[in-house]
Design a protein around this motif. Structure first.
Motif, PDB file in Angstrom:
ATOM      1  N   SER A   2      38.627  39.057  23.524  1.00  0.00           N
ATOM      2  CA  SER A   2      38.412  40.775  23.628  1.00  0.00           C
ATOM      3  C   SER A   2      39.349  41.541  22.947  1.00  0.00           C
ATOM      4  N   THR A   5      41.937  42.245  25.401  1.00  0.00           N
ATOM      5  CA  THR A   5      42.974  40.852  25.480  1.00  0.00           C
ATOM      6  C   THR A   5      43.861  40.891  24.409  1.00  0.00           C
ATOM      7  N   VAL A  27      41.333  36.137  32.282  1.00  0.00           N
ATOM      8  CA  VAL A  27      40.382  37.433  32.266  1.00  0.00           C
ATOM      9  C   VAL A  27      38.955  37.274  33.014  1.00  0.00           C
ATOM     10  N   ARG A  28      39.012  36.363  33.884  1.00  0.00           N
ATOM     11  CA  ARG A  28      37.584  36.243  34.791  1.00  0.00           C
ATOM     12  C   ARG A  28      37.503  35.441  35.918  1.00  0.00           C
ATOM     13  N   GLY A  29      37.163  35.432  37.029  1.00  0.00           N
ATOM     14  CA  GLY A  29      37.028  34.492  37.901  1.00  0.00           C
ATOM     15  C   GLY A  29      35.772  34.511  38.478  1.00  0.00           C
ATOM     16  N   GLU A  30      35.543  33.189  39.180  1.00  0.00           N
ATOM     17  CA  GLU A  30      34.328  32.710  39.907  1.00  0.00           C
ATOM     18  C   GLU A  30      34.438  31.756  40.745  1.00  0.00           C
ATOM     19  N   LEU A  34      39.128  30.188  37.653  1.00  0.00           N
ATOM     20  CA  LEU A  34      39.607  31.167  36.657  1.00  0.00           C
ATOM     21  C   LEU A  34      39.518  30.796  35.406  1.00  0.00           C
ATOM     22  N   TYR A  35      39.278  31.833  34.531  1.00  0.00           N
ATOM     23  CA  TYR A  35      39.100  31.413  32.876  1.00  0.00           C
ATOM     24  C   TYR A  35      39.949  32.348  32.175  1.00  0.00           C
ATOM     25  N   GLU A  37      41.413  33.473  28.325  1.00  0.00           N
ATOM     26  CA  GLU A  37      40.745  34.529  27.137  1.00  0.00           C
ATOM     27  C   GLU A  37      40.182  33.633  26.145  1.00  0.00           C
ATOM     28  N   ARG A  41      38.363  26.767  31.695  1.00  0.00           N
ATOM     29  CA  ARG A  41      38.391  26.938  33.054  1.00  0.00           C
ATOM     30  C   ARG A  41      39.320  26.324  33.605  1.00  0.00           C
ATOM     31  N   HIS A  56      37.129  34.397  43.950  1.00  0.00           N
ATOM     32  CA  HIS A  56      37.002  35.357  42.662  1.00  0.00           C
ATOM     33  C   HIS A  56      36.017  35.811  42.606  1.00  0.00           C
ATOM     34  N   ALA A  57      35.688  37.059  42.386  1.00  0.00           N
ATOM     35  CA  ALA A  57      34.498  37.865  41.971  1.00  0.00           C
ATOM     36  C   ALA A  57      33.374  37.609  43.110  1.00  0.00           C
TER      37      ALA A  57
END
Length: 388
Positions: A2, A5, A27-30, A34-35, A37, A41, A56-57
């Protein structure tokens, strides 16, 4: 990647360098993942340094945050916050202190420990009328980075350039020396049931019981730092439940907010009485959003079966660690183990999609989310086998 980022990575020079170079940007979690940019994973066995107990999330928590954000974020402690009353009742009820407990909310673990240090001194000045100021900590301890908490953290590298520290904050050279130092000049001693920063080393129950006994004999307070161990991390809500001691003051943070800044100080009613109006305060501590988060996390962790799951999966993780490493120690989902080169191990693990934390040149700490499942432990072992 992005544009946000890109902007972040291209302006690293605008940041202080106190964290050094960071090779990954998440930049993202689930859940337990974590993930970065690039979309790669990672199985996260750091959990934001033992913070994201619910992962996360977390969908339920996200709903609570969104609803509270649309209702009321902040009022300050000029006004009573209903969420504070609710969470204080829950924490006081589960603490199991020798008398009724009171609770005060802050924003972080180091703030909680700073407040506990002040409370111990204020108690002796205003309630016990002893004017004691000496506070002891243990070798290998970590209690935070603000000046009071730092003064109780006996790591020379953290002290460099920040001296003089607070007077009468003392760390004897050995655990036995701590016992010997407890006399009628001591106001309090602060301990971690499991020393996390040192490398996840549980203290012996017999030692902690003897420490508690000696403190009681001289009228000094026992402060238990549960910032990293609390909120189910070791398989019980508080780690001290497992070792047969009753603190006078307990500090919490990290897992209580699952990533949102929340801290708490729990104290016996007679000790909490030392903080009369104006004695201590915080602008943001215990605001409505923090309390919505804290109440949700507490309710989730204390649901029937949750902590049983932590212990079950923790045992599976322990078995994996014992198969592959030496000097394995810990409890619940908080473990440390030795490797030949911790920096290399951490880097090679990340290259294979596993995040762990380096404690020293030869020590690794793993503190995954408490929602970890046996399948994740199996994935952890598969990566570890590649790394070693």
């Amino acid at each position: 990647m992005s544009s946000t980022t890109n902007a972040t990575l291209s302006h690293v020079d605008s940041l202080f360098n106190n964290y050094g170079t960071r090779k990954l940007s998440m930049v993202r979690g689930e859940g337990v993942f974590l993930y970065d940019e690039t979309g790669a994973r990672y199985l996260d066995f750091t959990a934001g340094i033992a913070v994201c107990n619910l992962g996360h999330a977390h969908k339920g928590l996200a709903v609570v945050i969104a609803e509270q954000a649309q209702t009321l974020l902040h009022t300050s402690n000029l006004f009573l916050v209903p969420g504070q009353v609710a969470l204080a009742d829950k924490l006081a009820g589960i603490a199991g202190l020798a008398e009724d407990a009171k609770v005060m909310f802050v924003n972080s673990g180091t703030e909680a420990n700073e407040a506990a240090l002040k409370l111990a001194r204020k108690y002796h000045a205003a309630v016990a009328k002893t004017n004691r100021t000496k506070v002891l900590s243990l070798p290998g301890a970590f209690h935070g980075r603000t000046m009071g908490a730092l003064s109780l953290t006996p790591k020379a590298a953290y002290h460099n350039g920040f001296t003089p520290l607070l007077p009468d904050c003392l760390t004897p050279n050995s655990l036995e020396d701590v016992l010997a130092a407890i006399d009628t000049d001591v106001a309090a001693c602060i301990v971690e049931v499991v020393q996390g920063e040192k490398g996840v080393y549980p203290l012996q129950a017999q030692y902690l019981q003897e420490l508690s006994k000696r403190l009681r004999e001289v009228g000094a307070l026992l402060i238990v730092d549960e910032v990293q161990t609390g909120v189910g991390r070791t398989g019980t809500f508080f780690a001290y439940e497992q070792v047969g001691i009753q603190p006078d003051i307990v500090t919490l943070a990290k897992g209580l907010g699952n990533g949102f800044p929340v801290g708490a100080v729990i104290a016996r009613k007679s000790v909490a009485a030392a903080f009369t109006p104006g004695a201590h305060g915080t602008t943001f501590g215990g605001n409505p959003l923090a309390m919505a988060v804290g109440n949700y996390v507490f309710d989730t962790v204390t649901k029937t079966g949750f902590l049983e799951g932590v212990n079950r999966v923790g045992k599976a993780l322990e078995e994996v660690l014992l198969r592959h490493f030496e000097h394995v120690s810990g409890r619940g989902l908080m473990w440390g183990f030795d490797v030949a080169d911790a920096a290399s191990f951490t880097s090679r693990a990340a290259d294979r999609g596993l995040l762990v934390t380096q404690c020293s040149d030869t020590r690794i700490r793993v503190v995954p989310p408490l929602i970890l499942e046996e399948s994740h432990v199996q994935a952890f072992e598969e990566i570890v086998q590649e790394v070693i």
